[in-house]
Design an enzyme around this catalytic site. Structure first.
Site, mmCIF file in Angstrom:
data_model
loop_
_atom_site.group_PDB
_atom_site.id
_atom_site.type_symbol
_atom_site.label_atom_id
_atom_site.label_comp_id
_atom_site.label_asym_id
_atom_site.label_seq_id
_atom_site.Cartn_x
_atom_site.Cartn_y
_atom_site.Cartn_z
ATOM 1 N N HIS A 1 51.591 16.064 59.602
ATOM 2 C CA HIS A 1 52.076 16.232 60.976
ATOM 3 C C HIS A 1 53.266 17.170 61.010
ATOM 4 O O HIS A 1 53.945 17.382 59.996
ATOM 5 C CB HIS A 1 52.461 14.879 61.590
ATOM 6 C CG HIS A 1 53.605 14.215 60.872
ATOM 7 N ND1 HIS A 1 53.430 13.440 59.741
ATOM 8 C CD2 HIS A 1 54.943 14.225 61.101
ATOM 9 C CE1 HIS A 1 54.601 12.998 59.318
ATOM 10 N NE2 HIS A 1 55.537 13.465 60.123
ATOM 11 N N ARG B 1 51.617 8.623 55.874
ATOM 12 C CA ARG B 1 51.627 9.379 57.133
ATOM 13 C C ARG B 1 50.605 10.510 57.043
ATOM 14 O O ARG B 1 50.565 11.243 56.053
ATOM 15 C CB ARG B 1 53.004 10.022 57.389
ATOM 16 C CG ARG B 1 54.180 9.113 57.706
ATOM 17 C CD ARG B 1 54.065 8.235 58.946
ATOM 18 N NE ARG B 1 53.293 8.722 60.088
ATOM 19 C CZ ARG B 1 53.730 9.546 61.031
ATOM 20 N NH1 ARG B 1 54.942 10.042 60.979
ATOM 21 N NH2 ARG B 1 52.941 9.901 62.037
ATOM 22 N N HIS C 1 56.742 17.708 63.526
ATOM 23 C CA HIS C 1 57.549 17.177 64.624
ATOM 24 C C HIS C 1 57.884 18.303 65.602
ATOM 25 O O HIS C 1 58.252 19.405 65.167
ATOM 26 C CB HIS C 1 58.863 16.603 64.092
ATOM 27 C CG HIS C 1 58.682 15.424 63.176
ATOM 28 N ND1 HIS C 1 58.747 14.129 63.613
ATOM 29 C CD2 HIS C 1 58.437 15.352 61.845
ATOM 30 C CE1 HIS C 1 58.554 13.305 62.586
ATOM 31 N NE2 HIS C 1 58.361 14.022 61.497
ATOM 32 N N TYR D 1 52.344 12.038 53.185
ATOM 33 C CA TYR D 1 53.294 11.379 52.285
ATOM 34 C C TYR D 1 53.310 9.869 52.519
ATOM 35 O O TYR D 1 52.989 9.394 53.598
ATOM 36 C CB TYR D 1 54.701 11.971 52.433
ATOM 37 C CG TYR D 1 55.300 11.902 53.816
ATOM 38 C CD1 TYR D 1 55.994 10.779 54.245
ATOM 39 C CD2 TYR D 1 55.202 12.983 54.686
ATOM 40 C CE1 TYR D 1 56.562 10.732 55.505
ATOM 41 C CE2 TYR D 1 55.765 12.938 55.948
ATOM 42 C CZ TYR D 1 56.441 11.813 56.360
ATOM 43 O OH TYR D 1 56.988 11.765 57.604
ATOM 44 N N TYR E 1 60.375 16.096 52.195
ATOM 45 C CA TYR E 1 61.409 16.688 53.046
ATOM 46 C C TYR E 1 62.676 16.918 52.222
ATOM 47 O O TYR E 1 63.047 16.047 51.421
ATOM 48 C CB TYR E 1 61.794 15.745 54.176
ATOM 49 C CG TYR E 1 60.758 15.547 55.255
ATOM 50 C CD1 TYR E 1 60.794 16.303 56.427
ATOM 51 C CD2 TYR E 1 59.779 14.570 55.136
ATOM 52 C CE1 TYR E 1 59.871 16.090 57.449
ATOM 53 C CE2 TYR E 1 58.842 14.358 56.148
ATOM 54 C CZ TYR E 1 58.900 15.121 57.303
ATOM 55 O OH TYR E 1 57.990 14.908 58.301
#
Lengths: 190, 236
Positions: free
Chosen positions: B157, B154, B159, B144, B105
C-alpha cells in the site's frame, strides 16, 4: 455525476515519514497583529497512556477573525503571510506544543458570532478516520457562553474538554486530548 | 454565512467506524461517546492554502532523492483528484509515504527484519494541475508483517494525504494494488463495510501510462467530499 468519496484510513505508525516534512510549529511567526500565545498539552489513549504517534493539525482565523483563504469572503484584512495553519506530531510522551496568535471572532450559523477558537484535526495510529475538535480559551468566558457550537454540548461537564486553560500570568494555554474515559474530549460530527 | 453551502455527509458503510475491533489499536483510541453533530461553519468550510510553494519539480519522483537508484519494481502512479460531484480539485497538495520494495520503512519504530534501501526514503509530494491530475514515479512497495494478530501482514500500500478546498475535504487514506492476495486478510482494508467503497481504495494497472523499457503504470482516482446542492440552513 455523483462519485463515492474515497474511504479514509489510518496514518499508521510511520506517519512521520509522510506528514512531518511540512510540519508547522510556529503559526505566530508570520503574524503582525494579535496576542502571541503558546498552546501545549498531551494526548492520551483509553488507558491513560500517552499517544506517541498522533498528528494534530490546527486551523484558525487571524486576530481580526479572517481566514487566510479565498474561501473566506468576509470584508476583513488578511495579515501578511499569516496562514493560521499548524501541523505537529506528538513526541514520545504524547506531548505537543505550538505558538500562534489568539484568533478573532468569526461568524457562526445565522446571525450568531462564534467565540475565538481553533479547529483541531486529530490523526493517529489506530484511528481509521480523523476526528475534529476545537480549542476555545478560558479567558473568553462571556463569548464562550454565547458560542453556538459550545452550546451544542448538552452535558456541561464535558465543555471544559474544549477549553484551553490559561496559565496565570503567562500567555500560555494547556489543552489535552483524552480519547476515552473520564474527561473524554468532545469530538464533532460535521 | 447563512448562505454557505456545506459538504455532504458520507453514506452509511462508505467510511470506517472509529472502533473496528479486528484492528486492535482502534480499541483504546476510538471515542466511546457519540460525536456531537454540529453545523459546518466558516471555520470548517475554509482550509489552508498549504505547501504549494514548498513543492519542487522532483518531489514527485521518489526514485531520484538519493545518489543511486532504489531497488525494486519502478512504477508510474497517476490519477485525478476529484470531488463527489465529479469536479476536478485543482492546485491541491498531495503527500505520499510508503515502505521500500522489501516492505521496510526508514523509521525507528520499524523493526521488521528486511533491508533498508539507502537510495529510498519513500516520501513524495506534488500539487494537482488545473484539471486535478497528479503523477508520481516510485517503487512498488513490499508487503510487511505487523503484530496485530498471528501471522498478520499488511498488503502492499501507499499512504496518501489530501486537502481539497476546506477542512471538510481533508482526507488521509491508503491505496492498494489489484490482485493482492493479502487484501482479504487485512483488518485495515476491511474496516469499510461497503464493498464498492472498499474497492475504491484499489488502484488499476494502466497499460496507457506504462513506459516501455522503464516502468509499469498504475491509475488511481481519489474522491473528496463535495458540496451539497442546497444551502445547509434550509435543510431540516
Amino acid at each position: 455525476m455523483t462519485l463515492m468519496p474515497t474511504a479514509s484510513s489510518t496514518v499508521g505508525p510511520y506517519l512521520h515519514i509522510g506528514l512531518t516534512p511540512l510540519q508547522v510549529h510556529d503559526i505566530a511567526k508570520d503574524a503582525s497583529k494579535g496576542e502571541k500565545i503558546v498552546i501545549s498539552g498531551r494526548v492520551f489513549d483509553g488507558e491513560g497512556q500517552p499517544v506517541p504517534d498522533a498528528l494534530l493539525e490546527f486551523w484558525q482565523a487571524n486576530a481580526d477573525g479572517k481566514y487566510a483563504t479565498p474561501e473566506d469572503s468576509q470584508d476583513k484584512p488578511l495579515d501578511g503571510k499569516f496562514t493560521g495553519f499548524g501541523r505537529i506530531p506528538t513526541d514520545k510522551e504524547g506531548r505537543y506544543s505550538f505558538s500562534t496568535v489568539k484568533p478573532g471572532a468569526v461568524p457562526g450559523p445565522g446571525n450568531t458570532l462564534q467565540a475565538p477558537h481553533i479547529l483541531v484535526c486529530v490523526f493517529m495510529r489506530g484511528m481509521l478516520r480523523h476526528l475534529y475538535t476545537r480549542i476555545y480559551f478560558s479567558d473568553e468566558t462571556a463569548a464562550n457562553a454565547n458560542d453556538p457550537v459550545l452550546g451544542l454540548v448538552e452535558d456541561a461537564g464535558r465543555k471544559p474538554t474544549l477549553i484551553g486553560e490559561r496559565t496565570a500570568g503567562k500567555a500560555e494555554y494547556r489543552w489535552d486530548i483524552r480519547m476515552q474515559g473520564e474527561g473524554e474530549t468532545v469530538f464533532f460530527d460535521c | 454565512m447563512s448562505e454557505a453551502i456545506g459538504y455532504k455527509r458520507p453514506a452509511a458503510g462508505t467510511q470506517p467506524n472509529y472502533l473496528h475491533a479486528p484492528y486492535q489499536s482502534s480499541i483504546k483510541r476510538a471515542p466511546n461517546k457519540p460525536l456531537i453533530r454540529m453545523p459546518q461553519t466558516l471555520t470548517e468550510l475554509t482550509g489552508p492554502v498549504y505547501g504549494h510553494d514548498r513543492v519542487g519539480p522532483l518531489d514527485n519522483d521518489l526514485t531520484k532523492q538519493h545518489a543511486g537508484e532504489p531497488l525494486g519494481e519502478r512504477m508510474i502512479l497517476s490519477g485525478r483528484l476529484l470531488d463527489e460531484n465529479g469536479r476536478p480539485v485543482p492546485h491541491s497538495l498531495i503527500e505520499i509515504w510508503q515502505a521500500n520494495a522489501c516492505g521496510r520503512y526508514p523509521h525507528p519504530g520499524d523493526q521488521h527484519d528486511a533491508p533498508l534501501d539507502p537510495n529510498f526514503t519513500g516520501y513524495g509530494r506534488t500539487v494537482t494541475d488545473s484539471e486535478g491530475r497528479y503523477r508520481f514515479v516510485t517503487i512498488k512497495p513490499g508487503a510487511y508483517p505487523w503484530r496485530n494478530h498471528h501471522n498478520a501482514w499488511r498488503p502492499q500500500h501507499i499512504h496518501f494525504s489530501l486537502f481539497g478546498p476546506s477542512f471538510m475535504t481533508r482526507l488521509v487514506t491508503q491505496m492498494y494494488f489489484p490482485g493482492d492476495p493479502l487484501l482479504p486478510y487485512d483488518p485495515i482494508f476491511n474496516c469499510v463495510t461497503d464493498q464498492r467503497a472498499r474497492d475504491s481504495m484499489i488502484s488499476k494497472f494502466d497499460f496507457e501510462t506504462t513506459i516501455p523499457e522503464f516502468a509499469l503504470g498504475y491509475h488511481w482516482d481519489i474522491v473528496l467530499r463535495g458540496r451539497d446542492a442546497t444551502p445547509m440552513e434550509n435543510k431540516k
